[in-house]
Design an enzyme around this catalytic site. Structure first.
Site, mmCIF file in Angstrom:
data_model
loop_
_atom_site.group_PDB
_atom_site.id
_atom_site.type_symbol
_atom_site.label_atom_id
_atom_site.label_comp_id
_atom_site.label_asym_id
_atom_site.label_seq_id
_atom_site.Cartn_x
_atom_site.Cartn_y
_atom_site.Cartn_z
ATOM 1 N N THR A 36 22.723 -0.893 -35.302
ATOM 2 C CA THR A 36 21.858 -1.169 -36.455
ATOM 3 C C THR A 36 20.812 -0.077 -36.599
ATOM 4 O OG1 THR A 36 22.182 -3.555 -36.167
ATOM 5 C CG2 THR A 36 20.333 -2.855 -37.542
ATOM 6 N N GLU A 233 30.431 -3.793 -38.627
ATOM 7 C CA GLU A 233 31.422 -4.711 -38.026
ATOM 8 C C GLU A 233 32.803 -4.523 -38.662
ATOM 9 O OE1 GLU A 233 30.520 -6.124 -35.468
ATOM 10 O OE2 GLU A 233 28.470 -6.881 -35.577
ATOM 11 N N ARG A 596 26.316 -10.568 -23.990
ATOM 12 C CA ARG A 596 25.161 -11.201 -24.653
ATOM 13 C C ARG A 596 23.955 -11.202 -23.720
ATOM 14 N NH1 ARG A 596 26.235 -9.663 -28.686
ATOM 15 N NH2 ARG A 596 27.915 -8.669 -27.525
#
Length: 643
Positions: A36, A233, A596
């Site tokens: 990002t 993505e 994660r």
């Protein structure tokens, strides 16, 4: 090359991705590698080079991701151009277009869809309403929903729309009984959508491709407007999204695709990871840049993740690394059965919280939703706050009622919304009368009066929407429709439902800067395309419980992965047809689960587990044997006894 304002904080690979502005570029961005940040700085760099902001397009998959990107782009551009952020918000021409595939499709259809006979005021129906129309079509065709499961039929129709299949082509190939039934239901379903001037999620994409493919002037208009295209993505794109991207980019060829095949986990909803593998085939002169430095996890966690994913054949080779300390080993807990596993998780969460980790910085991940029940029970027993991710705020009954009033105020032909609220709150319009009203039958004077009163109410809301800010319109309808009095019935449930509906006012205020009725229109579109992940409130002081699929794009200090048993994770229902590809997706799913975590990972499995009422004995997941032993440690059987 000397660093400029848009590349000063980037590593070498990130800087290369930012500065490669012309022609096709594929950025293979590993988990936590700052993709990002790269996209945001790349957009800012293009503007520094003189590209007009309005010529830049950035598409991602969730509203949450789009909102974050939009916010970061705005701040960086404002800083680089010495502009006030509020002035940029007031003038959309100073900003690139940032949004999801579906919001982008809705945008161009509202602007140019008239060429396909699509009115600007079309409604967008959600998955629940779509399923209701399928069930209604089955009833009208006198087909048994027990024999022809509505969700299965809806799934076939959705898949075919996303494969750019038409009813006409599908009918020709429908030689067996079930496909013929699907054709009948599909025809009824689409006819109902047309009568309501409504589109489902799949229509947004398929009609957008049809619009651009069939009308060269329209395609040229959007190609000229967006000369620099960014797709986030990319591994999650399906066939229709792939074609939409190809059409937009083929003239100027300035396409930047960002993705990670190692995180391609959505084949079950039509995503085709091969799109990213074929990028260099579609664009032979494409430049490939790999981002391997991870800014999220410890090196030990990455070593485990790398050991898992390296076994996959279908991937772009890369090896994640981190400058963060190795950190503690991955804890592995063997439970006798699921209750012991859940208690282990709950007690350890309590210990970690006492040690200073906030509840909101912890997550429990699982392969399937049914696993959450026993974990919830143990968290409740120990008074640990939690939030189950997956239930959409906007699917609650009272919320959908309020939204239906807004939708029909903007689109009088929306029969789906009309059916929902004709008698909500109750106004003496029963099911039989509702059917007659929808059908346009002649009514008795008494019944006609009820209908006229309803139409008058809708007209009042329409007038309010035409001249009042979005939040004001919602306040008005809550009172004017009687929903406030109806919900405020003195019960706790009523109070909660009223509080939910009043939360819509807060949502509406986010669109108050737009001129009426655009504020309400954009709010309805945002709500319709909202995912469960979009509605997660990260600031809530609660442990997050969710499937691994729902966790993609998120990060937590401590992550628990439960149910690591053969048959559950990896899930054996996916084995069989295309076994190797499906098995690789399960491996990617576990890779996503591991990555994660920032600092701590806890893995667990149960020797016995009750699934669908049947007690089963399990073998540990094959994935556990792929993690090097020196990265694992056995978790203690009992962690802590909380008072």
């Amino acid at each position: 090359m000397a660093k400029n304002r848009s590349t000063g904080s980037l590593n070498k690979a990130q800087e290369g991705a930012v500065l490669a502005t012309d022609g096709p570029i594929l950025i293979a961005a590993g988990a936590g590698s700052g993709k990002t940040r790269v996209l945001v700085h790349r957009i800012a760099h293009l503007i520094e080079l003189g590209v007009h902001p309005d010529a830049i397009l950035a598409i991602t998959f969730t509203n949450k991701a789009a909102e974050e990107m939009r916010s970061r782009v705005t701040k960086l551009i404002a800083k680089n151009m010495n502009r006030d952020i509020s002035s940029m918000h007031r003038d959309s021409r100073l900003m690139p277009w940032v949004g999801t595939f579906h919001s982008f499709a809705a945008y161009i259809l509202r602007e140019s869809g008239v060429s396909l006979g699509i009115p600007k005021s079309f409604s967008i129906i959600d998955e629940e309403d779509s399923l209701a129309l399928i069930k209604e079509s089955l009833r009208e065709l006198e087909l048994d929903p027990k024999q022809f499961e509505p969700r299965r039929i809806r799934g076939v129709i959705s898949r075919k729309k996303n494969e750019l299949e038409t009813i006409e082509r599908f009918r020709i190939k429908a030689l067996e009984y079930f496909p013929k039934v699907v054709t009948q239901v599909w025809e009824h379903y689409d006819e109902k959508l047309k009568k309501s001037k409504a589109l489902d999620f799949d229509d947004l994409l398929s009609y957008s491709v049809k619009l651009l493919a069939d009308f060269p002037d329209t395609l040229d208009k959007y190609q000229e407007r967006w000369k620099y295209i960014h797709i986030d993505e990319y591994q999650d794109t399906n066939l229709v999204q792939y074609h939409l991207t190809l059409l937009l980019a083929k003239k100027y060829r300035n396409i930047c695709a960002v993705g990670d095949i190692d995180q391609a986990i959505y084949s079950w909803r039509g995503a085709d990871f091969r799109n990213i593998l074929h990028f260099e085939r579609d664009w032979p002169d494409a430049k490939l840049i790999t981002l391997e430095e991870n800014y999220r996890s410890t090196q030990l966690i990455l070593n485990a993740a790398n050991a898992i994913i390296v076994k996959n054949k279908f991937r772009v080779p890369k090896n994640l690394y981190s400058r963060l300390e190795s950190g503690s080993k991955i804890a592995l807990f063997e439970a006798a059965e699921e209750n012991e596993e859940a208690l282990f998780i709950a007690e350890l969460i309590g210990r970690l919280h006492k040690d200073g980790i906030k509840f909101t910085d912890m997550a429990v991940l699982y392969r399937t939703n049914f696993q959450s029940r026993v974990i919830e029970e143990k968290l409740l027993e120990l008074n640990i706050p939690y939030q189950v991710i997956g239930t959409k705020f906007y699917e609650r009954r009272e919320i959908k009622d309020a939204l239906a009033y807004l939708k029909i105020a903007l689109n009088h032909d929306d029969l789906i919304s009309k059916k929902r609220i004709l008698n909500m709150p109750p106004r003496g319009i029963g099911k039989v009368l509702a059917v007659r009203i929808i059908a346009g039958d002649e009514l008795s004077p008494k019944d006609q009066k009820k209908t006229d009163e309803f139409n008058s109410l809708i007209e009042k809301i329409k007038n309010s929407a035409s001249k009042t800010k979005a939040s004001g319109v919602i306040k008005y309808l809550i009172k004017e429709t009687g929903l406030e009095d109806y919900l405020n019935d003195g019960t706790e449930d009523g109070a909660m439902r009223l509080a939910n509906i009043e939360e819509l006012v807060s949502l509406g205020s986010r669109h108050d800067s737009k001129e009426p009725p655009e504020g309400i229109s954009t709010m309805l579109e945002e709500v319709a395309l909202m995912s469960a992940e979009d509605t997660m409130k990260k600031e809530e002081n609660s442990v997050k419980l969710m499937t691994v699929h729902a966790a993609k794009g998120l990060e937590f200090k401590a992550v628990f992965v439960a149910g690591l048993e053969e048959g559950l994770f990896p899930h054996h229902s996916i084995l069989g047809e295309e076994m190797e590809m499906r098995d690789e997706e399960e491996r990617r799913l576990f890779y996503v689960a591991l990555t994660r975590a920032k600092e701590k990972v806890f893995l667990s499995y149960a020797i016995f587990r009750t699934i669908f009422g049947e007690r089963k004995i399990n073998r540990p997941s094959t994935f556990l044997f792929d993690i090097p032993e020196d990265l694992l440690e056995k978790a203690p059987e009992k962690i802590i006894t909380l008072e």
